[in-house]
Design a protein around this motif. Structure first.
Motif, PDB file in Angstrom:
ATOM      1  N   ASP A 105      20.150 -78.896  -0.483  1.00 49.24           N
ATOM      2  CA  ASP A 105      21.234 -78.182  -1.173  1.00 49.24           C
ATOM      3  C   ASP A 105      22.391 -79.125  -0.915  1.00 49.24           C
ATOM      4  OD1 ASP A 105      19.438 -76.239  -1.900  1.00 49.24           O
ATOM      5  OD2 ASP A 105      19.878 -75.162  -0.187  1.00 49.24           O
ATOM      6  N   LEU A 106      23.478 -78.712  -1.794  1.00 57.85           N
ATOM      7  CA  LEU A 106      24.694 -79.517  -1.976  1.00 57.85           C
ATOM      8  C   LEU A 106      26.049 -78.753  -1.729  1.00 57.85           C
ATOM      9  CD1 LEU A 106      23.602 -81.629  -5.023  1.00 57.85           C
ATOM     10  CD2 LEU A 106      23.866 -82.342  -2.662  1.00 57.85           C
ATOM     11  N   VAL A 107      26.835 -79.444  -1.183  1.00 56.56           N
ATOM     12  CA  VAL A 107      28.318 -78.931  -1.493  1.00 56.56           C
ATOM     13  C   VAL A 107      29.074 -80.265  -2.040  1.00 56.56           C
ATOM     14  CG1 VAL A 107      30.829 -78.226  -0.632  1.00 56.56           C
ATOM     15  CG2 VAL A 107      28.355 -77.418   0.477  1.00 56.56           C
ATOM     16  N   VAL A 108      29.425 -80.311  -3.096  1.00 55.81           N
ATOM     17  CA  VAL A 108      29.820 -81.361  -3.881  1.00 55.81           C
ATOM     18  C   VAL A 108      31.449 -81.172  -4.117  1.00 55.81           C
ATOM     19  CG1 VAL A 108      27.800 -82.138  -4.753  1.00 55.81           C
ATOM     20  CG2 VAL A 108      29.117 -80.771  -6.100  1.00 55.81           C
TER      21      VAL A 108
ATOM     22  N   THR B  50      24.022 -79.999 -13.266  1.00 51.90           N
ATOM     23  CA  THR B  50      22.780 -80.925 -13.378  1.00 51.90           C
ATOM     24  C   THR B  50      22.139 -80.661 -12.204  1.00 51.90           C
ATOM     25  OG1 THR B  50      24.148 -82.324 -14.752  1.00 51.90           O
ATOM     26  CG2 THR B  50      22.466 -83.266 -13.768  1.00 51.90           C
ATOM     27  N   PHE B  51      23.082 -80.855 -11.177  1.00 53.34           N
ATOM     28  CA  PHE B  51      22.220 -80.643  -9.539  1.00 53.34           C
ATOM     29  C   PHE B  51      21.145 -79.287  -9.492  1.00 53.34           C
ATOM     30  CE2 PHE B  51      26.260 -83.467  -8.378  1.00 53.34           C
ATOM     31  CZ  PHE B  51      25.517 -84.303  -8.962  1.00 53.34           C
ATOM     32  N   ARG B  52      21.642 -78.373 -10.092  1.00 49.49           N
ATOM     33  CA  ARG B  52      21.111 -77.088 -10.174  1.00 49.49           C
ATOM     34  C   ARG B  52      19.945 -76.935 -10.619  1.00 49.49           C
ATOM     35  NH1 ARG B  52      26.361 -74.660 -10.946  1.00 49.49           N
ATOM     36  NH2 ARG B  52      27.412 -74.110  -8.975  1.00 49.49           N
ATOM     37  N   GLN B  53      19.855 -77.870 -11.749  1.00 47.73           N
ATOM     38  CA  GLN B  53      18.512 -78.090 -12.515  1.00 47.73           C
ATOM     39  C   GLN B  53      17.483 -78.626 -11.725  1.00 47.73           C
ATOM     40  OE1 GLN B  53      19.801 -79.732 -16.332  1.00 47.73           O
ATOM     41  NE2 GLN B  53      20.958 -77.931 -16.615  1.00 47.73           N
ATOM     42  N   LEU B  54      17.913 -79.622 -10.742  1.00 47.16           N
ATOM     43  CA  LEU B  54      17.094 -80.353 -10.140  1.00 47.16           C
ATOM     44  C   LEU B  54      16.577 -79.451  -9.008  1.00 47.16           C
ATOM     45  CD1 LEU B  54      18.825 -83.728  -9.905  1.00 47.16           C
ATOM     46  CD2 LEU B  54      16.818 -83.114 -11.319  1.00 47.16           C
TER      47      LEU B  54
ATOM     48  N   ARG C 192      22.837 -86.476  -6.938  1.00 47.05           N
ATOM     49  CA  ARG C 192      21.547 -86.343  -7.685  1.00 47.05           C
ATOM     50  C   ARG C 192      20.263 -86.715  -6.861  1.00 47.05           C
ATOM     51  NH1 ARG C 192      18.016 -89.510 -10.120  1.00 47.05           N
ATOM     52  NH2 ARG C 192      19.590 -91.286  -9.786  1.00 47.05           N
ATOM     53  N   LEU C 193      20.425 -87.899  -6.184  1.00 46.48           N
ATOM     54  CA  LEU C 193      19.382 -88.308  -5.230  1.00 46.48           C
ATOM     55  C   LEU C 193      19.062 -87.145  -3.923  1.00 46.48           C
ATOM     56  CD1 LEU C 193      19.900 -91.878  -5.122  1.00 46.48           C
ATOM     57  CD2 LEU C 193      17.895 -91.099  -5.595  1.00 46.48           C
ATOM     58  N   CYS C 194      20.288 -86.730  -3.509  1.00 43.65           N
ATOM     59  CA  CYS C 194      19.950 -85.631  -2.407  1.00 43.65           C
ATOM     60  C   CYS C 194      19.188 -84.442  -3.082  1.00 43.65           C
ATOM     61  CB  CYS C 194      21.526 -85.256  -1.946  1.00 43.65           C
ATOM     62  SG  CYS C 194      22.374 -86.491  -0.869  1.00 43.65           S
ATOM     63  N   ALA C 195      19.866 -83.923  -4.137  1.00 44.04           N
ATOM     64  CA  ALA C 195      19.225 -82.963  -4.750  1.00 44.04           C
ATOM     65  C   ALA C 195      17.367 -83.168  -5.102  1.00 44.04           C
ATOM     66  CB  ALA C 195      19.749 -82.386  -6.104  1.00 44.04           C
TER      67      ALA C 195
END
Length: 261
Positions: A31-34, A47-51, A23-26
């Motif tokens: 961008d993320l690979v989780v 949730t992360f996409r909403q950020l 979440r902090l990264c977003a």
């Protein structure tokens, strides 16, 4: 053309500290690979996409070679700016009373999978001459873990490994940071069958605060961060306390039934 956002890979990101790290990264422009070993990772990714992040979610068991390879394949040819190696699991009860397969999975998740992923992505970072690695260790690594001996042993490895790797990479442009939290309010103790212990029932740290400490340390290139003043004190005292005494103290926290009146 807009500048490309940096990419962070976060493991164990479905819940707890890993979720908060992602979440902090977003929130800070990554961008993320989780990844996680449960379907909840898809919900976390939403949730992360909403950020505002572009997110790739990978359900993979990182205790296995296949799981590590699946996550690395999902990164594809993208440049990883930050690797937050957070995936881990615990297991309570005395070692000889544990199911050996479950105990070995703790080792394979916390140690083998972690260093396998770091070896792959760390080499990519070193070739480029830049990158940040955050390893989630633990203050448990300072303490002989009666009734949690395998878990504490794996965290001792990670704490030590992080310092060694940091020194090896000191002139490469790649930084290595180690987050060392204490007991944190996550699903860890429930999943480790430790809810009948004193430590399982005790008040714990906020995972959002722990993650913020680790994220800030990673971004600044700090080598290590013990989150929370009580944990800092415990880590300091562990350096001057005989191991036998530490093991006895840990028994009082982690022995099954120690949390019942």
């Amino acid at each position: 053309m807009a500048d490309q956002r940096p990419l962070a890979v976060v493991t164990g990101a479905s819940t707890g500290i890993g979720f908060e790290l992602a979440r902090l990264c977003a929130e800070n422009g990554f961008d993320l690979v989780v990844a996680a070993d449960e379907p909840k990772i898809a919900d976390a990714a939403s949730t992360f996409r909403q950020l505002g992040a572009d997110v790739t979610a990978v359900e993979a068991d990182l205790s296995t070679t296949e799981g590590v390879d699946k996550l690395y394949a999902a990164v594809a040819d993208r440049k990883v700016d930050a690797l937050l190696a957070n995936a881990g699991r615990g297991l309570g009860k005395g070692f000889l009373d544990q199911d050996l397969e479950r105990a070995l999975k703790v080792v394979d998740t916390n140690v083998t999978g972690t260093i396998s992923l770091i070896h792959k992505i760390g080499n990519d970072m070193r070739r480029r001459g830049e990158g940040k690695i955050l390893i989630t260790g633990s203050i448990a690594g300072f303490i002989p873990g009666s009734f949690q001996a395998v878990y504490n042993g794996t965290k001792a490895f990670l704490d030590n490994f992080a310092f060694g790797l940091r020194d090896e990479l000191k002139d490469t442009g790649v930084t290595v940071s180690c987050l060392m939290p204490g007991p944190t309010d996550t699903q860890f103790f429930e999943r480790a069958d430790m809810m009948d212990t004193s430590i399982g029932q005790a008040r714990k740290d906020d995972p959002a605060k722990v993650a913020k400490d680790g994220f800030d340390a990673m971004m600044s290139g700090e080598g290590d961060l013990v989150s929370g003043w009580k944990n800092k004190l415990q880590a300091t005292l562990a350096d001057i306390t005989p191991p036998g005494l530490l093991a006895g103290q840990h028994r009082g926290m982690a022995e099954p039934g120690s949390g019942t009146s």
